[in-house]
Design an enzyme around this catalytic site. Structure first.
Site, PDB file in Angstrom:
ATOM      1  N   HIS A  75       0.861  -1.178   0.000  1.00 40.91           N
ATOM      2  CA  HIS A  75       0.000   0.000   0.000  1.00 40.91           C
ATOM      3  C   HIS A  75       0.903   1.236   0.000  1.00 40.91           C
ATOM      4  O   HIS A  75       1.797   1.360   0.832  1.00 40.91           O
ATOM      5  CB  HIS A  75      -0.911   0.004   1.222  1.00 40.91           C
ATOM      6  CG  HIS A  75      -1.946  -1.081   1.200  1.00 40.91           C
ATOM      7  ND1 HIS A  75      -3.291  -0.820   1.164  1.00 40.91           N
ATOM      8  CD2 HIS A  75      -1.821  -2.410   1.166  1.00 40.91           C
ATOM      9  CE1 HIS A  75      -3.943  -1.964   1.122  1.00 40.91           C
ATOM     10  NE2 HIS A  75      -3.081  -2.958   1.130  1.00 40.91           N
ATOM     11  N   ARG A  96      -4.587   4.256   2.898  1.00 40.50           N
ATOM     12  CA  ARG A  96      -5.930   3.752   3.190  1.00 40.50           C
ATOM     13  C   ARG A  96      -5.883   3.136   4.573  1.00 40.50           C
ATOM     14  O   ARG A  96      -5.017   2.297   4.851  1.00 40.50           O
ATOM     15  CB  ARG A  96      -6.315   2.707   2.148  1.00 40.50           C
ATOM     16  CG  ARG A  96      -7.455   1.794   2.576  1.00 40.50           C
ATOM     17  CD  ARG A  96      -7.825   0.807   1.500  1.00 40.50           C
ATOM     18  NE  ARG A  96      -8.865   1.335   0.621  1.00 40.50           N
ATOM     19  CZ  ARG A  96      -9.087   0.916  -0.615  1.00 40.50           C
ATOM     20  NH1 ARG A  96      -8.324  -0.022  -1.147  1.00 40.50           N
ATOM     21  NH2 ARG A  96     -10.061   1.440  -1.333  1.00 40.50           N
ATOM     22  N   THR A  97      -6.770   3.556   5.424  1.00 42.95           N
ATOM     23  CA  THR A  97      -6.880   2.894   6.727  1.00 42.95           C
ATOM     24  C   THR A  97      -7.951   1.825   6.607  1.00 42.95           C
ATOM     25  O   THR A  97      -9.074   2.097   6.192  1.00 42.95           O
ATOM     26  CB  THR A  97      -7.250   3.899   7.831  1.00 42.95           C
ATOM     27  OG1 THR A  97      -6.177   4.848   7.953  1.00 42.95           O
ATOM     28  CG2 THR A  97      -7.442   3.197   9.163  1.00 42.95           C
ATOM     29  N   HIS A  98      -7.561   0.601   6.919  1.00 43.02           N
ATOM     30  CA  HIS A  98      -8.528  -0.503   6.867  1.00 43.02           C
ATOM     31  C   HIS A  98      -9.270  -0.621   8.187  1.00 43.02           C
ATOM     32  O   HIS A  98      -8.709  -0.342   9.260  1.00 43.02           O
ATOM     33  CB  HIS A  98      -7.803  -1.822   6.573  1.00 43.02           C
ATOM     34  CG  HIS A  98      -7.253  -1.908   5.187  1.00 43.02           C
ATOM     35  ND1 HIS A  98      -6.030  -1.378   4.840  1.00 43.02           N
ATOM     36  CD2 HIS A  98      -7.770  -2.452   4.058  1.00 43.02           C
ATOM     37  CE1 HIS A  98      -5.821  -1.593   3.547  1.00 43.02           C
ATOM     38  NE2 HIS A  98      -6.850  -2.248   3.049  1.00 43.02           N
ATOM     39  N   GLU A 197     -11.269 -15.387   4.437  1.00 42.07           N
ATOM     40  CA  GLU A 197     -12.466 -16.154   4.774  1.00 42.07           C
ATOM     41  C   GLU A 197     -12.168 -17.651   4.826  1.00 42.07           C
ATOM     42  O   GLU A 197     -11.228 -18.141   4.191  1.00 42.07           O
ATOM     43  CB  GLU A 197     -13.558 -15.939   3.702  1.00 42.07           C
ATOM     44  CG  GLU A 197     -14.046 -14.531   3.574  1.00 42.07           C
ATOM     45  CD  GLU A 197     -13.014 -13.613   2.949  1.00 42.07           C
ATOM     46  OE1 GLU A 197     -12.293 -14.038   2.026  1.00 42.07           O
ATOM     47  OE2 GLU A 197     -12.909 -12.462   3.414  1.00 42.07           O
ATOM     48  N   SER A 216     -11.944  -3.873   2.273  1.00 44.12           N
ATOM     49  CA  SER A 216     -11.933  -2.397   2.218  1.00 44.12           C
ATOM     50  C   SER A 216     -13.152  -1.903   1.452  1.00 44.12           C
ATOM     51  O   SER A 216     -14.122  -2.631   1.271  1.00 44.12           O
ATOM     52  CB  SER A 216     -10.651  -1.909   1.532  1.00 44.12           C
ATOM     53  OG  SER A 216     -10.646  -2.274   0.160  1.00 44.12           O
ATOM     54  N   ASN A 239      -6.627 -13.119  -6.276  1.00 44.83           N
ATOM     55  CA  ASN A 239      -6.648 -14.542  -5.926  1.00 44.83           C
ATOM     56  C   ASN A 239      -8.088 -15.035  -6.020  1.00 44.83           C
ATOM     57  O   ASN A 239      -9.031 -14.249  -5.906  1.00 44.83           O
ATOM     58  CB  ASN A 239      -6.131 -14.755  -4.497  1.00 44.83           C
ATOM     59  CG  ASN A 239      -6.937 -13.971  -3.468  1.00 44.83           C
ATOM     60  OD1 ASN A 239      -6.673 -12.782  -3.230  1.00 44.83           O
ATOM     61  ND2 ASN A 239      -7.914 -14.604  -2.871  1.00 44.83           N
TER      62      ASN A 239
HETATM   63  I1  8IG Z   1      -5.894  -9.054  -2.118  1.00 43.94           I
HETATM   64  O1  8IG Z   1      -9.579 -13.495  -0.723  1.00 43.94           O
HETATM   65  C1  8IG Z   1      -7.342  -9.946  -1.129  1.00 43.94           C
HETATM   66  N1  8IG Z   1      -7.993  -9.316  -0.173  1.00 43.94           N
HETATM   67  N2  8IG Z   1     -11.480 -10.822   2.460  1.00 43.94           N
HETATM   68  N3  8IG Z   1     -10.514 -12.191   0.846  1.00 43.94           N
HETATM   69  C2  8IG Z   1     -10.576 -10.998   1.508  1.00 43.94           C
HETATM   70  N4  8IG Z   1      -9.780  -9.982   1.244  1.00 43.94           N
HETATM   71  C3  8IG Z   1      -8.890 -10.164   0.269  1.00 43.94           C
HETATM   72  C4  8IG Z   1      -8.759 -11.346  -0.438  1.00 43.94           C
HETATM   73  C5  8IG Z   1      -9.628 -12.419  -0.131  1.00 43.94           C
HETATM   74  N5  8IG Z   1      -7.773 -11.184  -1.328  1.00 43.94           N
END
Ligand code: 8IG
Length: 276
Positions: A75, A96-98, A197, A216, A239
Site C-alpha cells: 500500500h 488507506r486505513t482498513h 475467509e 476495504s 486470488n
Molecule cells: I488481495 O480473498 C485480497 N484481499 N477478504 N478475501 C478478503 N480480502 C482479500 C482477499 C480475499 N484477497
C-alpha cells in the site's frame, strides 16, 4: 455528545473539521487550491499514479492532519496531487486505513472526507480482492456494481440516513465500459478481516450475492457518498477466494498477482481518469 457536522462541536471532536484541516494542508503543500477527483490505490494499483498525469506535489500521507502511517506492505504511503491532461486535478490518497486496523470508522472515512473537502466530486476506489467467479483469473479487473457491507459497522454517525441506491454510479461505470467493454461487473462483499475467509464463509458470500470478497472499500464508498461524491469502484482479483481454487491463500501471492497485472490495470485506470 453532539456529533453532527453543522454545529458547534469542538474541532477535534468533529471528523469534518479535521478533514477540512487536512484539505487546507493539502492545498497549501501542493499549491493546488481545489481537487476534482480522488483516488485510492489498493493492492496492485499503485503504478497507476505515474500514468494519470503530471505529479504536482508529493506529500507523505502521515504528515497530513488525521492520517496515520499505512500498515500493509504493497500500500503506497504518499499522497499525490496530479494534474490530468484533461485539466482536472486528481488527488491520490496514499494511505488507506482498513477497518481491521482497529482505528475506528472515523479513520477509515477520513480520506474520503478530506478528498471531498478539497473539492473532489468523484471518488475512484480500487482494491485487491478475492474472486468467487472461477472464470476470473488473478489479474482480472472488475467494476464494482454494488456492495454488501459485512463489517457490521457504518462510517456515518448519528441519524445520518444516506441513500445508497446508485452508490457505484452507473454514469461512471459507463465511462469505464467506454474504455473497455469487456470489463465484468460484480458485487463486492467487505469482510472485517484481517484473516481471509473460510471456504464456508466464501460460499455464504456467494449465496447472498457476492462476486468479490475483500477488506476495504464499502465503508469508504458510503463515506464518499455522504460527503457528496460520485463513486467508481474497481477491484483487481488477485486470488480466487478460499475454497474456489484448491490452493491456500498467501499475502505474497496477492502481491505477485498485483505486480503482474499492474501495467495493464494502471493503463486502464489512467484512461478512465482522463474522462472523469
Ligand atoms: I488481495 O480473498 C485480497 N484481499 N477478504 N478475501 C478478503 N480480502 C482479500 C482477499 C480475499 N484477497
Amino acid at each position: 455528545m453532539n456529533i453532527s457536522h453543522q454545529s458547534d462541536t469542538e474541532p477535534l471532536d468533529n471528523p469534518f473539521e479535521i478533514a477540512k484541516e487536512a484539505a487546507e494542508y493539502i492545498a497549501e503543500r501542493s499549491g493546488v487550491p481545489h481537487h476534482d477527483i480522488a483516488l485510492v490505490l489498493g493492492s496492485g494499483w499503485g503504478g497507476a499514479a505515474d500514468l494519470i498525469g503530471e505529479t504536482v506535489a508529493e506529500i507523505p500521507a502521515h504528515e497530513v492532519p488525521g492520517f496515520s502511517a499505512p500498515a500493509v506492505e504493497g500500500h503506497v504511503g504518499i499522497t499525490r496531487s496530479i494534474k490530468v491532461a484533461s485539466g482536472k486535478h486528481a488527488l491520490v490518497l496514499g494511505s488507506r486505513t482498513h477497518f481491521y486496523e482497529g482505528r475506528g470508522v472515523r479513520a477509515v472515512a477520513h480520506g474520503m472526507r478530506t478528498a471531498a473537502a478539497t473539492g473532489a466530486k468523484v471518488a475512484v476506489l480500487t482494491n485487491g480482492c478475492g474472486g468467487l467467479n472461477p472464470q476470473w483469473m488473478p489479474g482480472q479487473p472488475v467494476l464494482i456494481r454494488d456492495h454488501i457491507n459485512l463489517t457490521a459497522a457504518s462510517p456515518l454517525e448519528g441519524a445520518t440516513f444516506v441513500d445508497l441506491t446508485d452508490l457505484y454510479s452507473q454514469r461512471l461505470r459507463d465511462i469505464a465500459h467506454g474504455i473497455d467493454d469487456t470489463l465484468p461487473e460484480g458485487v463486492y462483499a467487505q469482510f472485517r478481516g484481517p484473516h481471509y475467509e473460510t471456504p464456508a464463509e466464501v460460499q455464504m458470500a456467494k449465496i447472498i450475492g457476492a462476486d468479490l470478497v475483500g477488506m476495504s472499500t464499502t465503508l469508504e464508498a458510503i463515506a464518499a457518498r455522504e460527503a457528496g461524491m460520485e463513486v467508481l469502484g474497481i477491484s483487481l482479483v488477485t486470488n480466487l477466494a478460499a475454497g474456489i481454487s484448491e490452493t491456500a491463500l498467501s499475502h505474497e501471492e496477492v502481491i505477485e498477482a498485483g505486480k503482474a497485472a499492474g501495467p495493464r490495470i494502471s493503463r486502464l485506470l489512467a484512461e478512465i481518469v482522463q474522462q472523469l
